[in-house]
Design a protein around this motif. Structure first.
Motif, PDB file in Angstrom:
ATOM      1  N   LEU A  15       0.396  -1.083   0.006  1.00  0.00           N
ATOM      2  CA  LEU A  15      -0.205   0.134   0.319  1.00  0.00           C
ATOM      3  C   LEU A  15       0.563   1.790  -0.041  1.00  0.00           C
ATOM      4  N   LEU A  16       1.500   1.340   0.560  1.00  0.00           N
ATOM      5  CA  LEU A  16       2.877   2.256   0.599  1.00  0.00           C
ATOM      6  C   LEU A  16       3.732   2.559  -0.393  1.00  0.00           C
ATOM      7  N   ARG A  17       4.485   1.331  -1.199  1.00  0.00           N
ATOM      8  CA  ARG A  17       5.080   1.573  -2.182  1.00  0.00           C
ATOM      9  C   ARG A  17       4.180   2.157  -3.237  1.00  0.00           C
ATOM     10  N   THR A  18       2.561   1.575  -3.532  1.00  0.00           N
ATOM     11  CA  THR A  18       1.869   1.704  -4.996  1.00  0.00           C
ATOM     12  C   THR A  18       1.825   3.761  -4.231  1.00  0.00           C
ATOM     13  N   PHE A  19       1.099   3.938  -2.814  1.00  0.00           N
ATOM     14  CA  PHE A  19       1.368   5.474  -2.675  1.00  0.00           C
ATOM     15  C   PHE A  19       2.098   6.095  -3.260  1.00  0.00           C
ATOM     16  N   PHE A  20       3.373   5.722  -2.748  1.00  0.00           N
ATOM     17  CA  PHE A  20       4.513   6.560  -2.421  1.00  0.00           C
ATOM     18  C   PHE A  20       5.761   6.215  -3.764  1.00  0.00           C
ATOM     19  N   GLU A  21       5.542   5.385  -4.011  1.00  0.00           N
ATOM     20  CA  GLU A  21       6.553   5.565  -6.066  1.00  0.00           C
ATOM     21  C   GLU A  21       6.039   4.528  -7.015  1.00  0.00           C
ATOM     22  N   ASP A  22       5.531   3.970  -6.841  1.00  0.00           N
ATOM     23  CA  ASP A  22       4.391   4.087  -8.153  1.00  0.00           C
ATOM     24  C   ASP A  22       3.965   4.811  -8.570  1.00  0.00           C
ATOM     25  N   GLY A  23       3.103   5.592  -8.072  1.00  0.00           N
ATOM     26  CA  GLY A  23       2.222   6.905  -8.570  1.00  0.00           C
ATOM     27  C   GLY A  23       1.128   6.075  -9.217  1.00  0.00           C
ATOM     28  N   SER A  24       0.734   5.059  -8.414  1.00  0.00           N
ATOM     29  CA  SER A  24      -0.689   4.801  -9.862  1.00  0.00           C
ATOM     30  C   SER A  24      -1.661   5.313  -8.934  1.00  0.00           C
ATOM     31  N   ASP A  25      -2.968   4.860  -9.547  1.00  0.00           N
ATOM     32  CA  ASP A  25      -4.119   5.200  -8.861  1.00  0.00           C
ATOM     33  C   ASP A  25      -4.084   4.553  -7.707  1.00  0.00           C
ATOM     34  N   ILE A  26      -5.429   5.432  -6.977  1.00  0.00           N
ATOM     35  CA  ILE A  26      -4.825   4.936  -5.230  1.00  0.00           C
ATOM     36  C   ILE A  26      -6.753   4.614  -4.872  1.00  0.00           C
ATOM     37  N   ARG A  27      -7.546   4.700  -5.820  1.00  0.00           N
ATOM     38  CA  ARG A  27      -9.172   4.795  -5.283  1.00  0.00           C
ATOM     39  C   ARG A  27      -9.520   3.107  -5.306  1.00  0.00           C
ATOM     40  N   PRO A  28      -8.616   2.367  -5.794  1.00  0.00           N
ATOM     41  CA  PRO A  28      -9.095   1.362  -5.770  1.00  0.00           C
ATOM     42  C   PRO A  28      -9.224   0.386  -4.170  1.00  0.00           C
ATOM     43  N   ASP A  29      -7.839   1.102  -3.639  1.00  0.00           N
ATOM     44  CA  ASP A  29      -7.379   0.892  -1.790  1.00  0.00           C
ATOM     45  C   ASP A  29      -7.945   1.499  -1.143  1.00  0.00           C
ATOM     46  N   PHE A  30      -7.722   3.066  -1.488  1.00  0.00           N
ATOM     47  CA  PHE A  30      -8.594   3.985  -0.466  1.00  0.00           C
ATOM     48  C   PHE A  30      -9.794   4.712  -1.735  1.00  0.00           C
ATOM     49  N   ARG A  31      -9.996   3.968  -1.928  1.00  0.00           N
ATOM     50  CA  ARG A  31     -11.680   5.113  -2.777  1.00  0.00           C
ATOM     51  C   ARG A  31     -11.569   6.296  -2.997  1.00  0.00           C
ATOM     52  N   HIS A  32     -10.451   7.070  -3.118  1.00  0.00           N
ATOM     53  CA  HIS A  32     -10.003   8.353  -3.282  1.00  0.00           C
ATOM     54  C   HIS A  32      -9.430   8.678  -3.788  1.00  0.00           C
ATOM     55  N   SER A  33      -9.487   9.936  -5.040  1.00  0.00           N
ATOM     56  CA  SER A  33      -7.495   9.989  -5.878  1.00  0.00           C
ATOM     57  C   SER A  33      -6.851  10.931  -4.917  1.00  0.00           C
ATOM     58  N   ARG A  34      -5.751  10.866  -5.651  1.00  0.00           N
ATOM     59  CA  ARG A  34      -4.799  11.635  -4.888  1.00  0.00           C
ATOM     60  C   ARG A  34      -5.309  12.981  -4.850  1.00  0.00           C
ATOM     61  N   GLU A  35      -6.170  13.469  -6.033  1.00  0.00           N
ATOM     62  CA  GLU A  35      -6.502  15.163  -5.783  1.00  0.00           C
ATOM     63  C   GLU A  35      -7.476  14.851  -4.972  1.00  0.00           C
ATOM     64  N   SER A  36      -8.185  14.394  -3.816  1.00  0.00           N
ATOM     65  CA  SER A  36      -9.214  14.449  -3.090  1.00  0.00           C
ATOM     66  C   SER A  36      -8.214  14.221  -1.674  1.00  0.00           C
ATOM     67  N   LEU A  37      -7.173  12.981  -1.963  1.00  0.00           N
ATOM     68  CA  LEU A  37      -6.992  13.234  -0.355  1.00  0.00           C
ATOM     69  C   LEU A  37      -6.239  14.523   0.128  1.00  0.00           C
ATOM     70  N   ALA A  38      -5.306  15.104  -1.320  1.00  0.00           N
ATOM     71  CA  ALA A  38      -4.540  15.894  -0.972  1.00  0.00           C
ATOM     72  C   ALA A  38      -5.060  17.473  -0.657  1.00  0.00           C
ATOM     73  N   LYS A  39      -6.625  17.932  -1.262  1.00  0.00           N
ATOM     74  CA  LYS A  39      -7.485  18.938  -0.897  1.00  0.00           C
ATOM     75  C   LYS A  39      -7.991  18.173   1.218  1.00  0.00           C
ATOM     76  N   LEU A  40      -7.792  16.808   1.534  1.00  0.00           N
ATOM     77  CA  LEU A  40      -8.456  16.150   2.299  1.00  0.00           C
ATOM     78  C   LEU A  40      -7.271  16.765   3.755  1.00  0.00           C
TER      79      LEU A  40
END
Length: 216
Positions: A15-40
């Motif tokens: 999970l951490l590798r997907t977010f910090f290194e791969d740069g791939s879509d995080i919605r399958p695991d977190f149901r949020h896009s990177r943009e909405s996470l940044a806004k949160l």
């Protein structure tokens, strides 16, 4: 500032590798896009100078919500102690509740025409021009209180719960929420006792044709 050993990221965790290194879509695991996470993170208290930091704490919280799993599973998914997961979830939850009134807002009177047009477009029929929201309720599973009152929380599906009533606009955004009634209570009673009904806060007072406006 260097992080202490007890709160360093373990990037071998998928999970951490997907977010910090791969740069791939995080919605399958977190149901949020990177943009909405940044806004949160921008709306919550993201200036902590200790602990795991806002990114990892919000990820833990969102993964716990999205998966509906136990603290033990979240602990293994992120490689952190279970007690830490408990503290993080409760802390971020309090921060999210604190900003709820800044995010969940009833539309203003000048925006009702846009809402009605949106529902009419979704339904493919002009009759829905008068719709001002979509309302429904769901049961949130809980551990019931002890004693005879615990049976009041058992719903028609025979599990204990509290009722969450929510209203969404044509874009699926929450515009009102109300919760807390025991699971055995009928949805109509929840609505009749909600501020939305008792205080007649929506549609806004003074709207032309307000009596003809309705929820779907």
């Amino acid at each position: 500032m260097q992080r202490p050993d007890y709160c360093r990221f373990n990037l071998s965790m998928p999970l951490l590798r997907t977010f910090f290194e791969d740069g791939s879509d995080i919605r399958p695991d977190f149901r949020h896009s990177r943009e909405s996470l940044a806004k949160l993170m921008g709306m919550t208290k993201s200036d902590r100078r200790h602990g795991w930091g806002p990114a990892i704490e919000n990820l833990v919280f969102l993964f716990w919500l999205a998966s509906g799993t136990s603290y033990r599973v979240v602990s293994r998914a992120f490689g952190m102690p279970r007690a830490t997961v408990h503290r993080v979830v409760h802390r971020v939850c309090e921060e999210v509740v604190a900003i709820r009134c800044r995010v969940i807002l009833l539309p203003k009177m000048e925006n009702l025409a846009e809402v009605g047009s949106g529902f009419a477009g979704l339904a493919g029929h002009p009759a829905f021009q008068k719709a001002v929201g979509a309302i429904d309720s769901c049961h949130v599973r809980i551990k019931p209180p002890s004693g005879p009152d615990g049976q009041c929380y058992r719903n028609r599906k025979l599990f204990p719960s509290i009722i969450l009533q929510a209203v969404c606009d044509h874009q699926g955004r929450f515009i009102d929420t109300y919760t807390g009634w025991p699971g055995s209570v009928h949805d109509s009673r929840v609505l009749r006792n909600s501020p939305l009904f008792t205080k007649e806060v929506y549609p806004p007072p003074g709207q032309v044709g307000r009596r003809n406006a309705s929820f779907v």
